[in-house]
Design a protein around this motif. Structure first.
Motif, mmCIF file in Angstrom:
data_model
loop_
_atom_site.group_PDB
_atom_site.id
_atom_site.type_symbol
_atom_site.label_atom_id
_atom_site.label_comp_id
_atom_site.label_asym_id
_atom_site.label_seq_id
_atom_site.Cartn_x
_atom_site.Cartn_y
_atom_site.Cartn_z
ATOM 1 N N ALA A 105 0.747 -1.158 0.073
ATOM 2 C CA ALA A 105 -0.006 -0.144 0.166
ATOM 3 C C ALA A 105 0.923 1.435 -0.045
ATOM 4 O O ALA A 105 0.324 2.197 -0.610
ATOM 5 C CB ALA A 105 -0.977 -0.093 1.274
ATOM 6 N N ALA A 106 2.030 1.372 0.646
ATOM 7 C CA ALA A 106 2.840 2.414 0.807
ATOM 8 C C ALA A 106 3.538 2.693 -0.695
ATOM 9 O O ALA A 106 3.668 3.816 -1.001
ATOM 10 C CB ALA A 106 3.991 2.150 1.751
ATOM 11 N N ALA A 107 3.962 1.469 -1.277
ATOM 12 C CA ALA A 107 4.508 1.475 -2.722
ATOM 13 C C ALA A 107 3.716 1.927 -3.550
ATOM 14 O O ALA A 107 3.935 2.838 -4.449
ATOM 15 C CB ALA A 107 5.136 0.109 -2.951
ATOM 16 N N LEU A 135 8.840 4.566 -5.390
ATOM 17 C CA LEU A 135 8.723 3.269 -4.313
ATOM 18 C C LEU A 135 7.791 2.116 -5.179
ATOM 19 O O LEU A 135 8.539 0.925 -5.002
ATOM 20 C CB LEU A 135 7.757 3.360 -3.205
ATOM 21 C CG LEU A 135 8.635 4.663 -2.297
ATOM 22 C CD1 LEU A 135 7.528 5.002 -1.069
ATOM 23 C CD2 LEU A 135 9.712 4.109 -1.639
ATOM 24 N N MET A 136 7.063 2.237 -6.100
ATOM 25 C CA MET A 136 6.470 1.151 -6.917
ATOM 26 C C MET A 136 7.727 0.510 -7.598
ATOM 27 O O MET A 136 7.441 -0.544 -7.762
ATOM 28 C CB MET A 136 5.353 1.905 -7.621
ATOM 29 C CG MET A 136 4.487 0.886 -8.332
ATOM 30 S SD MET A 136 4.075 -0.580 -7.248
ATOM 31 C CE MET A 136 2.480 0.009 -6.811
ATOM 32 N N GLU A 175 13.027 -5.108 -4.641
ATOM 33 C CA GLU A 175 14.157 -4.411 -3.611
ATOM 34 C C GLU A 175 13.385 -4.270 -2.493
ATOM 35 O O GLU A 175 12.208 -3.897 -2.572
ATOM 36 C CB GLU A 175 14.757 -3.024 -4.124
ATOM 37 C CG GLU A 175 15.669 -3.256 -5.329
ATOM 38 C CD GLU A 175 16.346 -1.780 -5.648
ATOM 39 O OE1 GLU A 175 16.922 -1.022 -4.646
ATOM 40 O OE2 GLU A 175 16.267 -1.569 -6.922
ATOM 41 N N GLU A 176 14.092 -4.278 -1.266
ATOM 42 C CA GLU A 176 13.421 -4.100 0.108
ATOM 43 C C GLU A 176 13.220 -2.602 0.185
ATOM 44 O O GLU A 176 14.087 -1.734 0.164
ATOM 45 C CB GLU A 176 14.255 -4.926 0.899
ATOM 46 C CG GLU A 176 13.762 -4.588 2.462
ATOM 47 C CD GLU A 176 12.723 -5.797 2.814
ATOM 48 O OE1 GLU A 176 12.306 -5.853 3.623
ATOM 49 O OE2 GLU A 176 12.851 -7.034 2.105
ATOM 50 N N LEU A 177 12.225 -2.245 0.811
ATOM 51 C CA LEU A 177 11.781 -0.666 1.036
ATOM 52 C C LEU A 177 12.487 -0.577 2.611
ATOM 53 O O LEU A 177 12.095 -1.352 3.288
ATOM 54 C CB LEU A 177 10.486 -0.302 0.914
ATOM 55 C CG LEU A 177 9.936 -0.618 -0.409
ATOM 56 C CD1 LEU A 177 8.528 -0.078 -0.421
ATOM 57 C CD2 LEU A 177 10.720 0.231 -1.585
ATOM 58 N N SER A 178 13.132 0.395 2.880
ATOM 59 C CA SER A 178 13.447 0.695 4.095
ATOM 60 C C SER A 178 12.208 1.250 5.032
ATOM 61 O O SER A 178 11.113 1.684 4.348
ATOM 62 C CB SER A 178 14.573 1.906 4.219
ATOM 63 O OG SER A 178 14.057 3.187 3.855
ATOM 64 N N GLY A 237 6.022 6.717 2.058
ATOM 65 C CA GLY A 237 4.630 6.533 1.146
ATOM 66 C C GLY A 237 3.554 6.247 1.890
ATOM 67 O O GLY A 237 2.501 6.668 1.594
ATOM 68 N N LEU A 238 3.281 6.081 3.416
ATOM 69 C CA LEU A 238 2.277 5.992 4.145
ATOM 70 C C LEU A 238 1.763 7.281 4.342
ATOM 71 O O LEU A 238 0.485 7.842 4.121
ATOM 72 C CB LEU A 238 2.409 5.144 5.400
ATOM 73 C CG LEU A 238 2.639 3.650 5.305
ATOM 74 C CD1 LEU A 238 3.011 3.209 6.718
ATOM 75 C CD2 LEU A 238 1.620 2.970 4.718
#
Length: 172
Positions: free
Chosen positions: A28-30, A36-37, A44-47, A54-55
Motif C-alpha cells: 500500500a505504501a509503494a 517506491l512502486m 528491492e526491500e523498502l526501508s 509512502g504511508l
C-alpha cells in the motif's frame, strides 16, 4: 501509565499473520509513490523511512487511513498514536489553501493559505458558556493571527466582535 513501553518479539502463533499484514502495508505504501512502486516491483526491500514516506503520501492524498491500537485507560498506546499523527498526518502547509466566499459578496471566492501573513480567518465550531470564564468560542484558525483585545468580523452576525481573552484548552 504509558510512559514506558516494552518491545518484544511477535508471538510465534501470530508471526505469519503479522508478516502477511506487513507485506500488505508495504504494498500500500509503494502504491502511493511511483519511485517506491518501481523499487518494490524490482524486488528491492523498502526501508522503514521509505515505507513511512509512502504511508504519509497516501494519508495526505486520502488513499490510506492508518489504524493504530491503544486505550486511554492508563495511556496505553497513546505515545505511538501521537508519533503516528506527526509522521503521517498533514501539517497545515501540506494541504492546499482553504476556499471560501467573501462576506461582502457571496459570488467572490477567497483563498486562505495557512500563514500568519494572511488575513485572520477562522471557523467557530462550538460556543459554550462556562460559569467561571463566561462565553467561550472554540475556533479552528485557517490563517492569520489573533491577539487579545483585537476585533474580528463575525459573518453570521454581520458585525465586528472584540476578542476579550484568548485561551488554549487542555484536556484534564
Amino acid at each position: 501509565m504509558g510512559t514506558t513501553m516494552d518491545e518484544t518479539d511477535i508471538p510465534a502463533e501470530l508471526r505469519e499473520m503479522a508478516e502477511e499484514y506487513h507485506a500488505k502495508m508495504v504494498e500500500a505504501a509503494a502504491e502511493c509513490d511511483d519511485d517506491l512502486m518501481m523499487k518494490y516491483l524490482d524486488g528491492e526491500e523498502l526501508s522503514t523511512q521509505e515505507i513511512m514516506m509512502g504511508l504519509r503520501k497516501g494519508t495526505i492524498a486520502g488513499k490510506l487511513n492508518p489504524v493504530l491500537c491503544g486505550t486511554s485507560y492508563r495511556n496505553k498506546g497513546v505515545q505511538p498514536l501521537l508519533d503516528a499523527v506527526v509522521a503521517y498526518m498533514p501539517s497545515p502547509v501540506d494541504i492546499p489553501a482553504i476556499k471560501g466566499v467573501s462576506p461582502d459578496d457571496a459570488e467572490v471566492v477567497v483563498e486562505r493559505k495557512p500563514s500568519d501573513d494572511e488575513p485572520f480567518s477562522a471557523l467557530a465550531f462550538k460556543t459554550v458558556v462556562d460559569p467561571f470564564v463566561g462565553k467561550l468560542a472554540f475556533c479552528r484558525v485557517y490563517s492569520g493571527k489573533m491577539e487579545a483585545g483585537s476585533y474580528a468580523f463575525n459573518s453570521t452576525k454581520g458585525k465586528r466582535e472584540r476578542m476579550g481573552r484568548i485561551v488554549q484548552m487542555h484536556a484534564n
